[in-house]
Design an enzyme around this catalytic site. Structure first.
Site, mmCIF file in Angstrom:
data_model
loop_
_atom_site.group_PDB
_atom_site.id
_atom_site.type_symbol
_atom_site.label_atom_id
_atom_site.label_comp_id
_atom_site.label_asym_id
_atom_site.label_seq_id
_atom_site.Cartn_x
_atom_site.Cartn_y
_atom_site.Cartn_z
ATOM 1 N N ARG A 115 3.541 -10.515 -0.719
ATOM 2 C CA ARG A 115 3.984 -9.418 -1.441
ATOM 3 C C ARG A 115 5.042 -8.498 -1.001
ATOM 4 O O ARG A 115 5.713 -7.789 -1.492
ATOM 5 C CB ARG A 115 2.727 -8.621 -2.095
ATOM 6 C CG ARG A 115 1.639 -8.095 -1.159
ATOM 7 C CD ARG A 115 0.857 -7.074 -1.931
ATOM 8 N NE ARG A 115 -0.589 -7.387 -1.762
ATOM 9 C CZ ARG A 115 -1.501 -6.530 -2.171
ATOM 10 N NH1 ARG A 115 -1.063 -5.139 -2.413
ATOM 11 N NH2 ARG A 115 -2.754 -6.717 -1.899
ATOM 12 N N GLU B 39 -9.184 -12.507 -6.789
ATOM 13 C CA GLU B 39 -7.988 -12.384 -6.283
ATOM 14 C C GLU B 39 -7.518 -13.497 -5.571
ATOM 15 O O GLU B 39 -6.379 -13.285 -4.968
ATOM 16 C CB GLU B 39 -7.736 -11.194 -5.642
ATOM 17 C CG GLU B 39 -8.704 -10.847 -4.388
ATOM 18 C CD GLU B 39 -8.904 -9.566 -3.755
ATOM 19 O OE1 GLU B 39 -7.889 -8.876 -3.938
ATOM 20 O OE2 GLU B 39 -9.764 -9.318 -3.097
ATOM 21 N N ARG C 48 -11.247 1.667 -2.967
ATOM 22 C CA ARG C 48 -10.827 0.906 -1.954
ATOM 23 C C ARG C 48 -11.505 1.623 -0.618
ATOM 24 O O ARG C 48 -10.884 2.373 -0.066
ATOM 25 C CB ARG C 48 -9.459 0.983 -1.584
ATOM 26 C CG ARG C 48 -8.714 0.150 -2.685
ATOM 27 C CD ARG C 48 -7.107 0.200 -2.233
ATOM 28 N NE ARG C 48 -6.580 -0.978 -3.264
ATOM 29 C CZ ARG C 48 -5.675 -0.603 -4.144
ATOM 30 N NH1 ARG C 48 -5.642 0.557 -4.675
ATOM 31 N NH2 ARG C 48 -4.961 -1.595 -4.794
ATOM 32 N N ASP D 247 -3.297 -9.444 -5.094
ATOM 33 C CA ASP D 247 -3.338 -10.633 -4.216
ATOM 34 C C ASP D 247 -3.251 -11.806 -4.840
ATOM 35 O O ASP D 247 -2.681 -12.988 -4.427
ATOM 36 C CB ASP D 247 -4.667 -10.517 -3.383
ATOM 37 C CG ASP D 247 -4.631 -9.549 -2.068
ATOM 38 O OD1 ASP D 247 -3.553 -9.713 -1.460
ATOM 39 O OD2 ASP D 247 -5.465 -8.662 -2.062
ATOM 40 N N CYS E 32 -7.916 -4.553 -11.858
ATOM 41 C CA CYS E 32 -7.517 -3.485 -10.952
ATOM 42 C C CYS E 32 -6.183 -3.817 -10.287
ATOM 43 O O CYS E 32 -5.815 -2.949 -9.516
ATOM 44 C CB CYS E 32 -8.585 -3.118 -9.939
ATOM 45 S SG CYS E 32 -9.176 -4.272 -9.106
ATOM 46 N N ARG F 33 -15.825 -1.026 -4.182
ATOM 47 C CA ARG F 33 -15.307 -2.333 -3.150
ATOM 48 C C ARG F 33 -15.881 -2.227 -1.923
ATOM 49 O O ARG F 33 -15.438 -1.382 -1.216
ATOM 50 C CB ARG F 33 -13.877 -2.604 -3.553
ATOM 51 C CG ARG F 33 -13.634 -3.847 -2.749
ATOM 52 C CD ARG F 33 -11.988 -4.347 -3.047
ATOM 53 N NE ARG F 33 -11.329 -3.697 -2.334
ATOM 54 C CZ ARG F 33 -9.889 -3.693 -2.098
ATOM 55 N NH1 ARG F 33 -9.296 -4.405 -2.845
ATOM 56 N NH2 ARG F 33 -9.144 -2.782 -1.520
ATOM 57 N N HIS G 91 0.725 -1.107 0.060
ATOM 58 C CA HIS G 91 -0.058 0.005 -0.182
ATOM 59 C C HIS G 91 0.834 1.258 0.018
ATOM 60 O O HIS G 91 0.378 2.275 -0.583
ATOM 61 C CB HIS G 91 -1.062 -0.013 1.118
ATOM 62 C CG HIS G 91 -2.006 -0.887 0.718
ATOM 63 N ND1 HIS G 91 -3.177 -0.497 0.101
ATOM 64 C CD2 HIS G 91 -2.225 -2.363 0.991
ATOM 65 C CE1 HIS G 91 -3.978 -1.603 -0.220
ATOM 66 N NE2 HIS G 91 -3.446 -2.694 0.379
HETATM 67 C C1 PEP Z 1 -5.384 -6.623 -5.749
HETATM 68 O O1 PEP Z 1 -5.258 -7.559 -4.760
HETATM 69 O O2 PEP Z 1 -5.042 -6.749 -6.885
HETATM 70 C C2 PEP Z 1 -6.238 -5.351 -5.231
HETATM 71 C C3 PEP Z 1 -6.271 -4.492 -6.286
HETATM 72 O O3 PEP Z 1 -6.665 -5.117 -3.985
HETATM 73 P P1 PEP Z 1 -5.686 -4.841 -2.822
HETATM 74 O O4 PEP Z 1 -4.281 -4.221 -3.610
HETATM 75 O O5 PEP Z 1 -6.431 -3.588 -2.265
HETATM 76 O O6 PEP Z 1 -5.522 -5.794 -2.106
HETATM 77 MG MG MG Z 2 -6.639 -7.485 -2.838
#
Ligand code: PEP
Ligand code: MG
Length: 566
Positions: free
Chosen positions: A462, A428, A293, A452, A499, A329, A186
């Protein structure tokens, strides 16, 4: 030169601000000078109140009165005669200020937490905040506040949590360096959204840099130069200029449709975290929002946002977008995104735990409040609902059932909403990817969350630099899943978007075009670059490339080949 993961492009030249985590451990002491100890406690409370007052004022400007009032409530609580009186009593008995404070706060936390009343339980979180705040002052461990960083600051931290990064002022922060986190953490996503150069996963960086030291952050290459000499400063100032020029060249793609060389049209959306980000979507020339988000609305506060607060936020985004699509979402909490006031249990394996749609389906009141807010906002724009982290069709069915329940309730109250609102699934998890054919029969659309999906498929965190070599959407295993998801969507006539960060990866774009993706949702600064990348390819060319790619056995072979064709 130090190396890390290139997480947000560009060159930043500035001075280090170390953001250190601190432990609040201490050894309880018996005090003899009671008066001095009592004064020490009073001083700490006074400073805590001053700090909190200042924070409340900031919050009033940034978020509004209600949020500010929560913090102001903390001042009243710590000044409450019973609480402060009892702490004083313990100090008089010889306890040190730290343990007297902790003892009383813990007592209140336990008392408030054990009730059934949601509001009272939230007060436990307030007391926890007060305890941490005053204890930090008593232990001399005041937090560095990112929001007050001066111009030309490079933030250096072990890890930037989402709530920490939420306080970044884009005008003052010129670079970000962290010890952990990959390109899809993030921190990285936020750095890109703010166009701040960032290098993450730099081993031991917090021990290698001193506050105030000059550094160059090369977020395009993942390099850091400490205390640069004149010639290095000159070279990088020039590089910075060229980078900004290239960014300007992309302006030729503004206000143009997103179309491939063979004439197929694509939707090019943005990912956002706050309603105001919709403004960035519009100014970046995004054609809608492919991922809102919503968990960011729940962060940086001490209680769940009310239905009205959420409604206003979703409505605001919808109105800014003026009928451009807005995919909201539902709450994706858990994993790396904690909300202290929810009192989530500590889990051995939070990424596989009680989170996202799993949590929402169990906390129905919280979930239905969000659904009601989204549905009410759907009267003001082209809103769709999307569920995160789905692994089974039961979750989709249960989620849709709750949407229907909320719809009937709203209908009974004559509240306006879009009765045909689309309900989609974020794909995901490997399970969702494999059963995409089943899900596609009951979902209105898919959006592939490669961040994910890559992690869960490769069984690789990750943010863990030791295994980051595995973390790539170009791994044959991940590519096969992506192809299956898109094909399943197409067979069932539902649109499939992406996304996750891979949607903006230039090596992925020809493959996604060939597989049949119809919507790309990326960070605002990537919009023009992705539009340019899509415009390069004809469908025929991408089919040839994809056919070849799907025959390779390793990620290295795939990547090496793609490098020769793009
Ligand atoms: C993902 O997992 O690709 C996604 C877009 O959601 P986040 O990054 O918010 O987990
Ligand atoms: Mg995700």
């Amino acid at each position: 030169m130090l190396y890390g993961t290139a997480a947000s492009e560009g060159i930043g030249i500035g001075r280090v601000m170390l953001v250190e985590e601190h432990s609040l451990e201490y050894t309880p002491k018996t005090v003899t000078d009671i008066e001095a100890e009592s004064q020490r406690f009073k001083n700490a409370v006074a400073l805590f109140c001053d700090n909190t007052k200042a924070q409340a004022e900031n919050l009033r400007t940034a978020a509004g009165d209600k949020e500010a009032e929560i913090l102001e409530g903390h001042i009243q609580m710590i000044k409450d005669p019973y609480l402060s009186g009892e702490i004083e009593k313990l100090i008089n008995e010889g306890q040190c200020a730290e343990s007297a404070l902790e003892h009383m706060c813990d007592m209140f936390i336990a008392m408030f937490s054990s009730t059934d009343d949601e509001l009272t339980r939230q007060r436990a979180t307030d007391v926890k905040d007060i305890k941490i705040g005053v204890l930090s002052i008593l232990l001399g461990k005041n937090e560095v506040k990112i929001s007050t960083a001066p111009k030309g600051t490079v933030i250096v931290a072990k890890e930037l949590t989402p709530s920490m990064t939420a306080g970044i002022n884009k005008d003052n922060i010129v670079g970000i360096i962290t010890e952990t986190g990959g390109t899809t953490s993030h921190s990285a996503i936020l750095a890109r959204a703010l166009e701040i150069p960032a290098v993450l996963s730099v081993n031991g960086i917090t021990g290698k840099l001193a506050a105030g030291e000059q550094v160059i952050v090369d977020g395009s290459k993942g390099e850091i130069i400490v205390s640069p000499d004149d010639s290095e400063l000159q070279t990088y100032t020039q590089k910075r200029r060229s980078f900004l020029e290239e960014r300007r060249e992309l302006e030729n793609y503004r206000n143009k449709p997103t179309v491939s060389a063979s004439g197929e049209n694509y939707e090019l959306f943005c990912n956002i975290g706050k309603p105001d980000d919709a403004l960035k979507t519009v100014s970046a020339d995004g054609e809608g929002v492919g991922l809102f988000r919503t968990e960011f609305l729940f962060m940086e506060r001490t209680s769940v946002p009310t239905e009205d607060e959420q409604f206003e936020a979703y409505k605001k985004a919808a109105l800014i977008l003026k009928n451009k699509p807005l995919i909201i979402r539902t709450l994706d909490i858990g994993g790396d995104k904690d909300l202290p006031y929810l009192g989530l249990e500590k889990e051995e394996n939070p990424f596989m735990g009680f989170r996202a749609i799993r949590y929402c389906l169990k906390k129905r009141d919280l979930f239905k409040t969000q659904l009601r807010a989204i549905l009410r906002a759907s009267a003001f724009g082209k809103i769709s609902i999307m569920f995160p982290l789905v692994t089974t069709v039961d979750e989709l069915r249960e989620g849709k059932q709750l949407v229907e329940e909320v719809k009937s309730e709203l209908m009974k109250n004559n509240t306006a909403f879009n009765k045909d609102i689309k309900v989609g699934v974020m794909i995901e998890t490997p399970s969702a990817a494999v059963i995409a054919d089943i899900l596609a029969k009951e979902a209105d659309f898919f959006s592939i969350g490669t961040n994910d999906l890559t992690g869960y498929t490769m069984a690789c965190d990750r943010g863990n630099s030791n295994v980051s070599y595995l973390y790539s959407p170009l791994q044959p295993g991940v590519l096969r899943l992506i192809k299956n998801i898109i094909e399943s969507g197409r067979k069932n006539n539902i649109p499939v978007g992406m996304c996750g960060e891979a949607a903006a990866n230039e090596m992925m774009i020809p493959l996604l075009i060939s597989f049949g993706l119809t919507e790309f949702s990326v960070s605002a600064p990537s919009v023009l670059k992705v539009r340019k990348a899509i415009s390069k390819w004809s469908k025929e060319e991408t089919d040839k490339i994809a056919e070849k790619v799907m025959q390779f056995s390793t990620q290295a072979e795939i990547e090496n080949y793609l490098k020769t064709v793009i």
